[in-house]
Design a protein around this motif. Structure first.
Motif, PDB file in Angstrom:
ATOM      1  N   THR A 113     -16.440  37.281 -44.073  1.00 12.51           N
ATOM      2  CA  THR A 113     -17.868  37.665 -44.049  1.00 12.51           C
ATOM      3  C   THR A 113     -18.571  36.736 -43.052  1.00 12.51           C
ATOM      4  O   THR A 113     -18.005  35.749 -42.607  1.00 12.51           O
ATOM      5  CB  THR A 113     -18.544  37.481 -45.430  1.00 12.51           C
ATOM      6  OG1 THR A 113     -18.339  36.129 -45.842  1.00 12.51           O
ATOM      7  CG2 THR A 113     -17.969  38.400 -46.482  1.00 12.51           C
ATOM      8  N   SER A 114     -19.819  37.047 -42.768  1.00 18.86           N
ATOM      9  CA  SER A 114     -20.575  36.279 -41.771  1.00 18.86           C
ATOM     10  C   SER A 114     -20.697  34.803 -42.186  1.00 18.86           C
ATOM     11  O   SER A 114     -20.917  34.490 -43.356  1.00 18.86           O
ATOM     12  CB  SER A 114     -21.960  36.900 -41.628  1.00 18.86           C
ATOM     13  OG  SER A 114     -22.767  36.039 -40.870  1.00 18.86           O
ATOM     14  N   ASP A 120     -26.521  28.451 -44.126  1.00 21.69           N
ATOM     15  CA  ASP A 120     -27.872  28.280 -44.684  1.00 21.69           C
ATOM     16  C   ASP A 120     -27.809  27.744 -46.113  1.00 21.69           C
ATOM     17  O   ASP A 120     -28.562  26.846 -46.490  1.00 21.69           O
ATOM     18  CB  ASP A 120     -28.635  29.618 -44.687  1.00 21.69           C
ATOM     19  CG  ASP A 120     -28.908  30.114 -43.274  1.00 21.69           C
ATOM     20  OD1 ASP A 120     -28.819  29.279 -42.349  1.00 21.69           O
ATOM     21  OD2 ASP A 120     -29.195  31.315 -43.100  1.00 21.69           O
ATOM     22  N   ILE A 121     -26.900  28.322 -46.913  1.00 22.04           N
ATOM     23  CA  ILE A 121     -26.763  27.885 -48.316  1.00 22.04           C
ATOM     24  C   ILE A 121     -26.389  26.403 -48.357  1.00 22.04           C
ATOM     25  O   ILE A 121     -26.961  25.615 -49.116  1.00 22.04           O
ATOM     26  CB  ILE A 121     -25.682  28.731 -49.044  1.00 22.04           C
ATOM     27  CG1 ILE A 121     -26.177  30.163 -49.230  1.00 22.04           C
ATOM     28  CG2 ILE A 121     -25.341  28.130 -50.405  1.00 22.04           C
ATOM     29  CD1 ILE A 121     -25.092  31.154 -49.638  1.00 22.04           C
ATOM     30  N   ARG A 135     -12.025  29.013 -44.206  1.00 19.56           N
ATOM     31  CA  ARG A 135     -13.470  28.992 -43.963  1.00 19.56           C
ATOM     32  C   ARG A 135     -14.043  27.588 -44.136  1.00 19.56           C
ATOM     33  O   ARG A 135     -14.939  27.174 -43.412  1.00 19.56           O
ATOM     34  CB  ARG A 135     -14.154  30.003 -44.895  1.00 19.56           C
ATOM     35  CG  ARG A 135     -15.670  30.093 -44.806  1.00 19.56           C
ATOM     36  CD  ARG A 135     -16.224  30.343 -43.421  1.00 19.56           C
ATOM     37  NE  ARG A 135     -15.820  31.543 -42.735  1.00 19.56           N
ATOM     38  CZ  ARG A 135     -16.510  32.679 -42.710  1.00 19.56           C
ATOM     39  NH1 ARG A 135     -17.639  32.776 -43.369  1.00 19.56           N
ATOM     40  NH2 ARG A 135     -16.074  33.707 -42.007  1.00 19.56           N
ATOM     41  N   LEU A 136     -13.504  26.832 -45.100  1.00 19.13           N
ATOM     42  CA  LEU A 136     -13.988  25.462 -45.319  1.00 19.13           C
ATOM     43  C   LEU A 136     -13.753  24.614 -44.074  1.00 19.13           C
ATOM     44  O   LEU A 136     -14.646  23.886 -43.609  1.00 19.13           O
ATOM     45  CB  LEU A 136     -13.279  24.842 -46.528  1.00 19.13           C
ATOM     46  CG  LEU A 136     -13.677  23.399 -46.869  1.00 19.13           C
ATOM     47  CD1 LEU A 136     -15.145  23.301 -47.250  1.00 19.13           C
ATOM     48  CD2 LEU A 136     -12.822  22.852 -48.011  1.00 19.13           C
ATOM     49  N   LEU A 137     -12.562  24.733 -43.489  1.00 23.39           N
ATOM     50  CA  LEU A 137     -12.255  23.937 -42.289  1.00 23.39           C
ATOM     51  C   LEU A 137     -13.108  24.399 -41.098  1.00 23.39           C
ATOM     52  O   LEU A 137     -13.547  23.580 -40.295  1.00 23.39           O
ATOM     53  CB  LEU A 137     -10.763  24.018 -41.961  1.00 23.39           C
ATOM     54  CG  LEU A 137      -9.858  23.248 -42.946  1.00 23.39           C
ATOM     55  CD1 LEU A 137      -8.400  23.540 -42.690  1.00 23.39           C
ATOM     56  CD2 LEU A 137     -10.108  21.736 -42.869  1.00 23.39           C
ATOM     57  N   THR A 280     -11.794  44.900 -46.181  1.00 21.18           N
ATOM     58  CA  THR A 280     -12.883  43.926 -46.049  1.00 21.18           C
ATOM     59  C   THR A 280     -13.278  43.431 -47.439  1.00 21.18           C
ATOM     60  O   THR A 280     -12.978  44.082 -48.449  1.00 21.18           O
ATOM     61  CB  THR A 280     -14.130  44.556 -45.391  1.00 21.18           C
ATOM     62  OG1 THR A 280     -14.639  45.543 -46.288  1.00 21.18           O
ATOM     63  CG2 THR A 280     -13.803  45.189 -44.056  1.00 21.18           C
ATOM     64  N   GLN A 281     -13.985  42.314 -47.442  1.00 23.18           N
ATOM     65  CA  GLN A 281     -14.431  41.739 -48.713  1.00 23.18           C
ATOM     66  C   GLN A 281     -15.250  42.757 -49.511  1.00 23.18           C
ATOM     67  O   GLN A 281     -15.090  42.913 -50.710  1.00 23.18           O
ATOM     68  CB  GLN A 281     -15.271  40.492 -48.419  1.00 23.18           C
ATOM     69  CG  GLN A 281     -15.774  39.776 -49.643  1.00 23.18           C
ATOM     70  CD  GLN A 281     -14.642  39.312 -50.543  1.00 23.18           C
ATOM     71  OE1 GLN A 281     -13.516  39.135 -50.105  1.00 23.18           O
ATOM     72  NE2 GLN A 281     -14.924  39.156 -51.812  1.00 23.18           N
TER      73      GLN A 281
END
Length: 411
Positions: A113-114, A120-121, A135-137, A280-281
């Protein structure tokens, strides 16, 4: 034992009570005190044993005193790394439920996902971060997430994490956190690879084992069908028409297999959804929501996509393709027969899967009953089909006889 005996504070106890939990499960009883003491631990427990709460509740308790930092001042103090998006979302939901009466904020980040909304979160400040490794890395590389303040690092479903090839990512993430952190590792099975990883990242861990990882769910009836590979779809349709009713989860080994079976069942008038890594998710979440709501009653999935899916009322599991890792079988059939309900599992075994079934039966120490009374029996002498590569029909050598004769020489 009640949750009060585990020395959890009032706001957390209130949230647990409202979520409908009275007493802790065995894995919670054993794990919560160890986590509260700040020790590292390695826990082997299958899904459905309540292990998310086993780390979520004590983590919330440990962070409770630091909850009133202004939003912007919040730092990631607990990091939970999970192999799949579904599992990450599930864990994050649980944290949010248990943290209802605290000011602790949880966020979940995953690929597919984007990335901007996730930045922002994180920018707003969170206490607890649930993430998939890739995604974390990515976010860390872009300086969007700071892991310098992590106090508790949880590695969930470690065996699946390694099967999916995340070992290097996991080690990298572990190194990005402070050395002083507490590390908790959870795994449904304990193969050698997981032991090796545990030895490299845990400090003098406490070991917790809840029911031997190999025991198959007690309230699940198991039946085995020997069937030629080419007849598996016909057998599946035969059983759906005559035997198997209710909500059904079907496992296939490949994404292509999932798609193919979905097309066939849909053509035959069944309401079917599918989940696998190429969807997709959004598609995966919608498929799962339709299944849970009963809009469709058959869900076809690969093992990776199905880990971490929480489906409460599942009547049956069909192992359309048998897994080559015996522990995976235990995991699959453990999806049904949960929370005291009774479930059924049906397994199709073709000639080339006979060794798999042998390994599964050795692991669970049970002879799975065989149903011979079906229209597509496998010949006991049937050998696995071996696809031989055909050699070229042309002789070696560059030119055919004809072209040699025709060739005009220049001399």
């Amino acid at each position: 034992m009640s949750f009060k005996d585990l020395k959890l504070n009032r706001p957390i106890l209130r949230a647990i009570a409202e979520a409908g939990y009275d007493n802790p499960t065995l894995v919670q009883e054993k794990t919560i005190p160890i986590v509260l003491e700040g020790k590292d631990s390695i826990t082997s427990a299958q899904t459905g044993t309540g292990k998310t709460a086993a780390f979520a509740l004590p983590i919330l308790q440990l962070l409770f005193d630091k909850q009133d930092a202004p939003k912007k001042g919040k730092k990631v103090r607990a990091l939970i790394v999970s192999p799949t998006r579904e599992l990450a979302i599930q864990i994050s939901k649980n944290f949010t439920t248990y943290a209802t009466y605290t000011n602790l904020r949880t966020a979940v980040i995953y690929g597919g996902t984007s990335i901007e909304p996730q930045k922002d979160i994180l920018n707003k400040g969170v206490d607890i971060l649930v993430a998939t490794p890739g995604r974390l890395l990515d976010l860390h590389k872009q300086d969007a997430v700071n892991l310098d303040y992590v106090e508790t690092f949880v590695l969930d479903e470690a065996d699946l994490m390694l099967d999916m090839g995340f070992i290097d990512d996991v080690k990298k993430i572990e190194r990005l956190c402070p050395e002083t952190k507490q590390t908790l590792l959870f795994s449904a099975t304990m193969p050698f690879k997981v032991e090796q990883l545990a030895n490299s990242i845990l400090k003098d861990p406490e070991r917790i084992e809840v029911t031997p990882t190999s025991s198959a769910a007690k309230n699940v009836s198991q039946i085995l069908y020997y069937v030629p590979k080419r007849n598996k779809i016909e057998l599946c349709l035969h059983l759906l028409r005559n035997t198997i009713k209710g909500s059904i989860l079907i496992f296939r080994r490949t994404k292509f297999g999932v798609d193919k079976l979905e097309q066939t069942l849909t053509k035959n008038g069944y309401k079917v959804e599918r989940i696998h890594g190429d969807r997709t998710q959004n598609e995966r979440q919608n498929a799962l929501a339709d299944f849970k709501r009963g809009k469709v009653n058959i869900l076809i999935a690969t093992d990776v996509a199905a880990r971490g899916i929480d489906i409460n009322e599942l009547d049956a599991v069909i192992n359309f393709d048998l897994p080559n890792i015996p522990e995976t079988y235990v995991h699959r059939i453990g999806r049904t027969g949960r929370a005291g309900e009774f479930g059924h599992s049906y397994s199709f075994c073709s000639a080339d899967e006979k060794t798999y079934i042998k390994n599964i039966q050795q692991l669970i120490n049970v002879q799975i009953p065989i149903d011979h009374n079906h229209p597509y029996p496998l010949d006991p002498k049937a050998k696995p089909i071996v696809h031989k590569k055909k050699g070229s029909k042309y002789k070696k050598g560059r030119k055919g006889e004809g072209s040699k004769k025709k060739k005009k020489r220049w001399y």
